[in-house]
Design a protein around this motif. Structure first.
Motif, PDB file in Angstrom:
ATOM      1  N   GLN A 187       0.922  -0.870  -0.023  1.00  0.00           N
ATOM      2  CA  GLN A 187       0.064   0.080   0.085  1.00  0.00           C
ATOM      3  C   GLN A 187       0.842   1.215   0.046  1.00  0.00           C
ATOM      4  N   THR A 215      -5.448   6.553   3.883  1.00  0.00           N
ATOM      5  CA  THR A 215      -6.625   7.177   3.104  1.00  0.00           C
ATOM      6  C   THR A 215      -6.804   8.413   4.565  1.00  0.00           C
ATOM      7  N   ARG A 247     -10.070  10.299   6.016  1.00  0.00           N
ATOM      8  CA  ARG A 247     -11.660  10.684   5.533  1.00  0.00           C
ATOM      9  C   ARG A 247     -11.927  11.240   6.062  1.00  0.00           C
ATOM     10  N   ARG A 301     -12.132  11.171  -0.055  1.00  0.00           N
ATOM     11  CA  ARG A 301     -11.493  10.212   0.585  1.00  0.00           C
ATOM     12  C   ARG A 301     -10.736  10.551  -0.024  1.00  0.00           C
ATOM     13  N   HIS A 334      -6.238  10.468  -0.757  1.00  0.00           N
ATOM     14  CA  HIS A 334      -5.432   9.774  -0.570  1.00  0.00           C
ATOM     15  C   HIS A 334      -4.082  10.623  -0.642  1.00  0.00           C
ATOM     16  N   LEU A 348      -5.530  10.642  -8.018  1.00  0.00           N
ATOM     17  CA  LEU A 348      -6.326   8.734  -7.514  1.00  0.00           C
ATOM     18  C   LEU A 348      -7.655   9.329  -6.782  1.00  0.00           C
ATOM     19  N   SER A 349      -7.627  10.524  -5.966  1.00  0.00           N
ATOM     20  CA  SER A 349      -8.747   9.749  -5.244  1.00  0.00           C
ATOM     21  C   SER A 349      -9.752  10.980  -5.589  1.00  0.00           C
ATOM     22  N   THR A 389     -10.351  10.525  -9.177  1.00  0.00           N
ATOM     23  CA  THR A 389     -10.831   9.060 -10.011  1.00  0.00           C
ATOM     24  C   THR A 389     -11.916   7.650  -9.196  1.00  0.00           C
ATOM     25  N   GLU A 390     -10.853   7.547  -7.924  1.00  0.00           N
ATOM     26  CA  GLU A 390     -12.137   6.844  -7.310  1.00  0.00           C
ATOM     27  C   GLU A 390     -13.001   7.475  -7.075  1.00  0.00           C
ATOM     28  N   ALA A 391     -13.744   8.285  -7.041  1.00  0.00           N
ATOM     29  CA  ALA A 391     -14.636   8.891  -6.087  1.00  0.00           C
ATOM     30  C   ALA A 391     -15.493   9.646  -7.690  1.00  0.00           C
ATOM     31  N   GLY A 392     -15.411   9.162  -8.778  1.00  0.00           N
ATOM     32  CA  GLY A 392     -15.950   9.655 -10.016  1.00  0.00           C
ATOM     33  C   GLY A 392     -15.784  10.419 -11.025  1.00  0.00           C
TER      34      GLY A 392
END
Length: 380
Positions: A193, A197, A199, A204, A206, A278-279, A281-284
Motif C-alpha cells: 500500500q 486514506t 477520510r 476520501r 489519498h 487518484l482520489s 478517479t476513485e470518487a468518479g
C-alpha cells in the motif's frame, strides 16, 4: 501524568514548542481572533465565531528527531545543547501515534538503526515521521542519510507490523545532505500500500509519503466543509484550486452531477498531484483534473480566468504577481485560506477590487500563536 498537568515536558522546561500552553484555551482563541481581525480589517459582522479545536490529542503527524544511540534512542527534539529530548509521549499527538512511538523506539534498537549525530555528522536515522488517518491507520517514514540500513528495515518490518497492526504504509526517505530540513527528494516505499486514506468532510483523500496534509484532522474537515458551502452559494461553473496539495478544496467543491463545476487543481509537488488524481478517479469526479506546476505561472499563462479561484498558499502568501493577476483578471470570487494573517493582509491590499465579505478563524494549532483563517472575496 497527573490530571492537572497538561504536559510534563512543558512544565519541566524540556520543550516549549507549545508556547501558549500556560494560557487558558478560551483566552487563546480570543487573542488569535483579535490578532487576525486587526490585521485583515474585515468588519466585525463579516466574521463568524472561531472554530475551536481539541487542545490536546489533535496532531495527526509526529515529526520526531532521532538522537542518542541505537540501544537507547530518543524520539523528539534536540535540546539547546544538541542532546536529544525524548517526547514520545507528547500529548499533542493522536492516541494511535502515542501508542506507536514507543514500539518504533524499540524498532530502532532491533533493526540497529544508528541515530544521526548532527555535531559529528555520522549515523543514519535522522527523523521518524508518523501520520495517523481518521480511521486509525498509520504511515511511518524513516528519514535516512543513506540506503545502508534499508535491508535491515525490510527484514524487521514484518515484526513491526505485527506489533503495530495499524501500520499500512512504510517508507524510507533519503536525505544525504547535512542540512536543516525534514526530508529529502527520494522516497522508497516498503509496503504494498502506497497511500494513507484520509477520510474528511465526506472525502476520501489519498496521502502519499511526500504529500502535505493539515496536521489537525478535525480542523481540516471543517475547513473543507466551509469552503464547500461558501463556494456552492455562487454556483460557479469553473473553479481553480491553486496550491491544491492533495486536492482537499478542489474535491470538496467539485461533484459528480450534471451541474458540477469544472475544477482544475494546480500544485508544485508531483506526489501531491498523484494523490489528488487518484482520489478524484476513485470518487468518479470526471470534471476535476490536476496539474503539476507553479500556481502563479499557471494563472498568468491562462487565456481566461475561471468564475472562482481558491488559493491556499504557504506562510509567505500568494505574492505580488499572483495578487496582481487576480486584481486585474476580472475573476468574480476568491476563496483564500491562509495560515499567516500578515501576508494575507499584504495580499488583500494588492487586490483592492476584491472585498472580503466573509471570514472565519479555525484553530488549526492550539497552544501556539498559529491558526488558519478562511476568507471569501467578491469583486466590488
Amino acid at each position: 501524568m497527573p490530571a492537572d498537568v497538561l504536559c510534563h515536558h512543558f512544565d519541566a522546561g524540556r520543550c516549549r514548542s507549545c508556547a501558549w500552553l500556560g494560557t487558558p484555551y478560551d483566552a487563546q482563541l480570543v487573542a488569535k481572533q483579535q490578532l487576525v481581525e486587526g490585521l485583515v480589517g474585515v468588519p466585525r459582522e463579516g466574521w463568524s465565531p472561531p472554530v475551536a479545536s481539541a487542545a490536546m490529542g489533535f496532531r495527526n503527524k509526529a515529526k520526531m528527531v532521532v538522537h542518542g544511540s541505537a540501544e537507547e534512542p530518543t524520539l523528539g527534539i534536540l535540546g539547546p545543547t544538541g542532546s536529544g529530548v525524548d517526547l514520545r509521549d507528547c500529548p499533542l499527538h493522536t492516541a494511535g501515534i502515542r501508542a506507536a512511538l514507543p514500539v518504533l523506539a524499540g524498532f530502532v534498537t532491533s533493526a540497529a538503526l544508528a541515530p544521526y549525530d548532527v555535531a559529528a555528522r555520522r549515523g543514519e536515522l535522522k527523523h521518524l515521521l508518523v501520520t495517523e488517518s481518521p480511521d486509525g491507520e498509520l504511515m511511518v517514514r524513516f528519514v535516512l542519510r543513506s540506503q545502508e540500513p534499508v535491508a535491515r528495515i525490510r527484514k524487521h518490518l514484518p515484526a513491526l507490523r505485527e506489533r503495530v497492526p495499524a501500520l499500512v504504509v512504510a517508507s524510507v526517505n533519503l536525505l544525504p545532505e547535512h542540512k536543516a530540513v525534514l526530508e529529502g527528494d527520494r522516497e522508497i516505499v516498503l509496503t504494498e500500500q502506497e497511500t494513507l486514506t484520509m477520510r474528511v468532510a465526506g472525502l476520501r483523500l489519498h496521502l502519499r509519503p511526500q504529500s502535505f496534509f493539515q496536521t489537525n484532522t478535525a480542523m481540516a474537515a471543517e475547513l473543507y466543509r466551509l469552503g464547500r458551502a461558501w463556494v456552492a452559494e455562487s454556483a460557479p461553473r469553473t473553479v481553480w484550486d491553486l496550491y491544491c496539495g492533495v486536492g482537499g478544496f478542489a474535491l470538496a467543491v467539485a461533484g459528480t452531477g450534471a451541474d458540477a463545476p469544472e475544477v482544475t487543481g494546480v500544485e508544485i509537488s508531483p506526489e501531491a498531484v498523484a494523490s489528488a488524481t487518484l482520489s478524484a478517479t476513485e470518487a468518479g469526479m470526471t470534471g476535476v483534473r490536476f496539474e503539476t506546476g507553479d500556481a502563479t505561472a499557471y494563472a498568468v499563462a491562462a487565456a481566461s480566468p475561471p468564475d472562482l479561484v481558491v488559493v491556499n498558499p504557504p506562510r509567505r502568501g500568494i505574492g505580488p504577481e499572483l495578487a496582481g493577476w487576480l486584481e486585474s483578471s476580472g475573476v468574480d470570487r476568491v476563496l483564500y485560506s491562509s495560515c499567516n494573517a500578515q501576508t494575507l493582509a499584504r495580499d488583500l491590499a494588492a487586490m483592492p477590487s476584491l472585498r472580503v465579505v466573509r471570514a472565519r478563524l479555525l484553530d488549526m494549532f492550539p497552544n501556539t500563536a498559529h491558526y488558519e483563517v478562511l476568507t471569501l472575496l467578491e469583486r466590488s
